[in-house]
Design a protein around this motif. Structure first.
Motif, PDB file in Angstrom:
ATOM      1  N   GLU A 152     -16.795  85.420 -31.809  1.00 11.91           N
ATOM      2  CA  GLU A 152     -15.383  85.556 -32.185  1.00 11.91           C
ATOM      3  C   GLU A 152     -15.217  86.531 -33.348  1.00 11.91           C
ATOM      4  O   GLU A 152     -14.325  87.383 -33.340  1.00 11.91           O
ATOM      5  CB  GLU A 152     -14.807  84.183 -32.569  1.00 11.91           C
ATOM      6  CG  GLU A 152     -14.597  83.220 -31.412  1.00 11.91           C
ATOM      7  CD  GLU A 152     -13.318  83.497 -30.631  1.00 11.91           C
ATOM      8  OE1 GLU A 152     -12.625  84.490 -30.929  1.00 11.91           O
ATOM      9  OE2 GLU A 152     -13.023  82.717 -29.710  1.00 11.91           O
ATOM     10  N   VAL A 153     -16.072  86.423 -34.350  1.00  8.68           N
ATOM     11  CA  VAL A 153     -15.975  87.298 -35.522  1.00  8.68           C
ATOM     12  C   VAL A 153     -16.294  88.742 -35.145  1.00  8.68           C
ATOM     13  O   VAL A 153     -15.609  89.671 -35.573  1.00  8.68           O
ATOM     14  CB  VAL A 153     -16.916  86.806 -36.643  1.00  8.68           C
ATOM     15  CG1 VAL A 153     -17.035  87.849 -37.754  1.00  8.68           C
ATOM     16  CG2 VAL A 153     -16.402  85.489 -37.216  1.00  8.68           C
ATOM     17  N   ALA A 197     -10.757  83.683 -34.655  1.00  6.67           N
ATOM     18  CA  ALA A 197     -12.028  83.844 -35.357  1.00  6.67           C
ATOM     19  C   ALA A 197     -12.067  82.971 -36.610  1.00  6.67           C
ATOM     20  O   ALA A 197     -13.111  82.391 -36.938  1.00  6.67           O
ATOM     21  CB  ALA A 197     -12.237  85.309 -35.723  1.00  6.67           C
TER      22      ALA A 197
END
Length: 312
Positions: A152-153, A197
């Motif tokens: 996600e990041v 995120a």
């Protein structure tokens, strides 16, 4: 795969070369003094040593005919234009250093043009592919929470893989929703996390990382994303992890960590972001580097037009 626990971000090691000529060693030292990264220095040395095999003369004594012979030999060896251009660039930098240090008066590469290589479009990943990839980790486990947060990041922030691997706790501000990233050339930039995120990273830090620290007694490591040994991850660790989840997600195309950085930029432009903002988020020093993504977006629009327009 390394089983050594790394309490500091993993850094590449200088390329070890047996019986290295003194002028190569001095060139290494000059590059180090200029602040070039270890990977860049290694690439230059590797290229120069390869070029040396093309001619019995020492590199310090080459003239323009030797450089041309080297490029011709690379071409005959079926090296790509990109490889040939990179080798020429390494030679050019070496001779610029020699001229700057008054070791010779001319640069034998000065009048030699690099092969035309064009500019390859980045590997594309659709938004649905990304969604499937982000949903692949099993978030019922600490490792799954970690992997989910990493994916996600990486996608939300468009990070380089080394920036993700080296992320430390002090660089994360969940309340403000920002990461403080140190990129190429030790340049610092702030990158927004986004809601998904931020949530994934918060879940991992609250539950997954806490469980890993308790199990591994790894409280003295400041890495955000811990390995199963409780240290900083390697690029190879993440590469294998990504391949595993791509298979779970049913993605058949070959992808790399950089593919998600490309997807980040392309999808932002597709949804109306301006090029300058994308440049700042990616940490590109030159806008021309970012402009490649406009070609990706344009190519997708052309494909959609051909597929759906009655006169496409």
């Amino acid at each position: 795969m390394s089983r050594v626990r790394a309490l500091q971000p993993r850094q590449p090691k200088a390329l070890a070369v047996d019986e290295e000529p003194e002028y190569i060693t001095e060139f290494r030292q000059a590059m180090l003094a200029r602040g070039l990264s270890t990977r860049t220095r290694n690439a230059y040395v590797r290229d120069l040593r390869h070029c040396e095999t093309m001619c019995p003369k020492a590199l310090t004594r080459w003239d323009d005919t030797d450089v041309l012979h080297c490029l011709t030999s690379l071409q005959k060896a079926d090296k790509t234009p990109r490889t040939q251009a990179r080798m020429l660039s390494s030679l050019r930098q070496f001779y610029l250093w020699m001229v700057g240090n008054e070791r010779r008066e001319d640069n034998p590469c000065a009048r030699i043009k690099a092969p035309k290589i064009g500019r390859a479009l980045p590997k594309d990943l659709s938004e649905s592919d990304v969604e499937n990839l982000l949903g692949a980790p099993d978030t019922s486990t600490a490792i799954g929470l970690r992997d989910k947060a990493m994916l996600e990041v990486l996608y939300a922030c468009g990070l380089r893989v080394s920036e993700l691997m080296n992320l430390s706790l002090e660089q994360v501000n969940l309340n403000a929703g920002w990461l403080q990233i140190t990129g190429k050339g030790n340049k610092t930039r702030l990158v927004p996390l986004g809601d998904y995120a931020n949530m994934a990273l918060s879940d991992y830090l609250t539950h997954g990382r806490r469980d890993l620290v308790a199990h591994l007694k790894a409280g003295n490591c400041q890495a955000v994303f811990l390995t199963t040994q409780g240290g900083y991850m390697t690029r190879q660790n993440f590469w294998y992890m990504l391949k595993k989840y791509a298979k779970v997600a049913g993605i058949t195309k070959d992808i790399s960590p950089h593919t998600l950085r490309h997807a980040f930029a392309t999808h932002l432009l597709n949804h109306g972001a301006d090029l300058r903002s994308v440049q700042l988020l990616l940490g590109h020093s030159d806008l021309s580097t970012t402009q490649i993504y406009t070609h990706v977006a344009t190519a997708r629009l052309q494909a959609l037009h051909q597929a759906h327009h009655p006169r496409g």
